[in-house]
Design a protein around this motif. Structure first.
Motif, mmCIF file in Angstrom:
data_model
loop_
_atom_site.group_PDB
_atom_site.id
_atom_site.type_symbol
_atom_site.label_atom_id
_atom_site.label_comp_id
_atom_site.label_asym_id
_atom_site.label_seq_id
_atom_site.Cartn_x
_atom_site.Cartn_y
_atom_site.Cartn_z
ATOM 1 N N UNK A 79 0.828 -1.209 0.000
ATOM 2 C CA UNK A 79 0.000 0.000 0.000
ATOM 3 C C UNK A 79 0.858 1.253 0.000
ATOM 4 N N UNK A 80 1.945 1.245 0.778
ATOM 5 C CA UNK A 80 2.819 2.421 0.834
ATOM 6 C C UNK A 80 3.609 2.589 -0.460
ATOM 7 N N UNK A 81 3.829 1.488 -1.178
ATOM 8 C CA UNK A 81 4.461 1.587 -2.499
ATOM 9 C C UNK A 81 3.473 2.114 -3.534
ATOM 10 N N UNK A 82 2.230 1.615 -3.461
ATOM 11 C CA UNK A 82 1.221 2.045 -4.432
ATOM 12 C C UNK A 82 0.780 3.476 -4.182
ATOM 13 N N UNK A 83 0.760 3.897 -2.911
ATOM 14 C CA UNK A 83 0.345 5.257 -2.543
ATOM 15 C C UNK A 83 1.415 5.877 -1.648
ATOM 16 N N UNK A 84 2.564 6.213 -2.236
ATOM 17 C CA UNK A 84 3.662 6.726 -1.415
ATOM 18 C C UNK A 84 3.339 8.102 -0.850
ATOM 19 N N UNK A 85 3.965 8.464 0.265
ATOM 20 C CA UNK A 85 3.793 9.810 0.809
ATOM 21 C C UNK A 85 4.142 10.860 -0.243
ATOM 22 N N UNK A 86 3.392 11.962 -0.215
ATOM 23 C CA UNK A 86 3.558 13.020 -1.207
ATOM 24 C C UNK A 86 3.749 14.345 -0.475
ATOM 25 N N UNK A 87 4.570 15.250 -1.033
ATOM 26 C CA UNK A 87 4.786 16.536 -0.354
ATOM 27 C C UNK A 87 3.504 17.316 -0.086
ATOM 28 N N UNK A 89 0.688 16.001 0.868
ATOM 29 C CA UNK A 89 -0.159 15.336 1.860
ATOM 30 C C UNK A 89 -0.399 16.261 3.050
ATOM 31 N N UNK A 90 -1.555 16.098 3.670
ATOM 32 C CA UNK A 90 -1.847 16.862 4.880
ATOM 33 C C UNK A 90 -0.918 16.426 6.008
ATOM 34 N N UNK A 91 -0.784 17.294 7.013
ATOM 35 C CA UNK A 91 0.022 16.932 8.179
ATOM 36 C C UNK A 91 -0.530 15.669 8.842
ATOM 37 N N UNK A 92 -1.859 15.538 8.856
ATOM 38 C CA UNK A 92 -2.461 14.366 9.471
ATOM 39 C C UNK A 92 -2.081 13.089 8.721
ATOM 40 N N UNK A 93 -2.079 13.142 7.381
ATOM 41 C CA UNK A 93 -1.692 11.968 6.596
ATOM 42 C C UNK A 93 -0.233 11.614 6.839
ATOM 43 N N UNK A 94 0.630 12.631 6.962
ATOM 44 C CA UNK A 94 2.044 12.357 7.218
ATOM 45 C C UNK A 94 2.245 11.689 8.575
ATOM 46 N N UNK A 95 1.513 12.161 9.596
ATOM 47 C CA UNK A 95 1.641 11.536 10.907
ATOM 48 C C UNK A 95 1.078 10.120 10.910
ATOM 49 N N UNK A 96 0.021 9.907 10.151
ATOM 50 C CA UNK A 96 -0.540 8.552 10.061
ATOM 51 C C UNK A 96 0.479 7.603 9.423
ATOM 52 N N UNK A 97 1.100 8.057 8.321
ATOM 53 C CA UNK A 97 2.113 7.231 7.668
ATOM 54 C C UNK A 97 3.314 7.006 8.576
ATOM 55 N N UNK A 98 3.701 8.047 9.288
ATOM 56 C CA UNK A 98 4.850 7.925 10.190
ATOM 57 C C UNK A 98 4.563 6.893 11.282
ATOM 58 N N UNK A 120 15.089 13.766 11.155
ATOM 59 C CA UNK A 120 15.792 13.875 9.883
ATOM 60 C C UNK A 120 14.857 13.599 8.734
ATOM 61 N N UNK A 121 15.237 13.976 7.504
ATOM 62 C CA UNK A 121 14.372 13.767 6.356
ATOM 63 C C UNK A 121 14.212 12.291 6.058
ATOM 64 N N UNK A 122 13.075 11.928 5.520
ATOM 65 C CA UNK A 122 12.840 10.533 5.198
ATOM 66 C C UNK A 122 11.542 10.380 4.439
ATOM 67 N N UNK A 123 11.180 9.121 4.204
ATOM 68 C CA UNK A 123 10.013 8.850 3.367
ATOM 69 C C UNK A 123 8.704 9.174 4.053
ATOM 70 N N UNK A 124 8.726 9.341 5.368
ATOM 71 C CA UNK A 124 7.470 9.473 6.082
ATOM 72 C C UNK A 124 7.292 10.836 6.703
ATOM 73 N N UNK A 125 7.807 11.861 6.065
ATOM 74 C CA UNK A 125 7.410 13.208 6.449
ATOM 75 C C UNK A 125 8.358 13.953 7.333
#
Length: 249
Positions: A79-87, A89-98, A120-125
């Motif tokens: 799912x995270x590959x099919x719908x990767x985090x996007x710049x 994305x809402x803050x809430x979506x980033x925290x959910x992914x994190x 640090x920077x990374x795939x999850x926000x």
């Protein structure tokens, strides 16, 4: 397919997946696969639902203190590959992914709080914790704004997960209690259920909400509608309360 039809497809997939997680929490003490079907690969809508629910897929494992079944871990990765985090994305979506990423990395064997990824920077926000700017913004929120934000972040209200929003739930139980009461008066039962979930988490960690949570839970179970996602929020809230007040699960 039109955008409206696509949104309806995704919403239905989220409800179906929430229903499967709910069934695990209600019917068994041992975790069972909540995502995967051996005889049918996940389609796009199903993978979108996996990403939307994210941390909630770990709820049965966290309450039972057992690892998430491997097929579900693979579904989350897909799912995270099919719908990767996007710049965007809402803050809430980033925290959910994190939170999903932290749970996947940590496992769910119980005993210690699940940490967020390191700063640090990374795939999850970006940073694992809240930075000074976010803390300053949070300090200025009204109780209405705080309640709206925390309702959107309800999938983070889980046992053994700790971070800035879990800590804020404990610090701001009065604001969240007011938000839950207002939602009840407006008959906005999904929002009330999400806020009660946070209040149950805060209660399980020693805070004192300004509501009689078992009574509110009973009311929401009667009048909250038949949606699986709202029922999942209420069931998780009940499980959180069960260890502190003897509330029904």
């Amino acid at each position: 397919m039109s955008n409206a039809a696509l949104r309806a497809d995704y919403a239905q997939a989220v409800e179906q997946l929430a229903g499967r997680v709910l069934g695990v929490l209600r019917d068994t003490q041992a975790p069972l696969p909540a995502v995967s079907d051996a005889d049918r690969p996940a389609d796009t809508a199903a993978l979108a639902a996996v990403r939307v629910l994210g941390p909630d897929l770990f709820a049965p494992s966290l309450f039972c203190r057992e690892p998430l079944p491997q097929p579900d871990r693979e579904a989350l990765g897909s799912a995270l590959q099919a719908f990767p985090p996007h710049p965007d994305d809402s803050a809430e979506a980033r925290w959910r992914d994190r939170t999903t990423a932290a749970l996947l990395a940590h496992g769910t064997n119980g005993g210690t709080a699940v940490p967020y990824p390191a700063d640090g920077p990374g795939a999850f926000g970006g940073a694992g914790g809240a930075d000074a700017g976010e803390e300053a913004e949070d300090a200025g929120l009204s109780w209405q704004e705080r309640s709206r934000r925390m309702a959107r972040l309800a999938p983070l209200a889980l046992p053994e997960v700790d971070g800035p929003f879990q800590q804020r739930a404990c610090r701001h139980v009065r604001a969240l209690s007011r938000g839950a009461a207002r939602s009840l008066m407006r008959r906005d039962y999904p929002t009330a259920a999400r806020l009660v979930r946070w209040l149950a988490l805060a209660r399980s960690r020693g805070a004192a909400p300004a509501l009689d949570l078992p009574t509110v839970l009973d009311h929401l179970r009667l009048w909250g509608g038949g949606g699986a996602r709202t029922a999942l929020d209420l069931t998780i809230a009940g499980r959180l309360l069960a260890g502190t007040e003897g509330a029904p699960r």
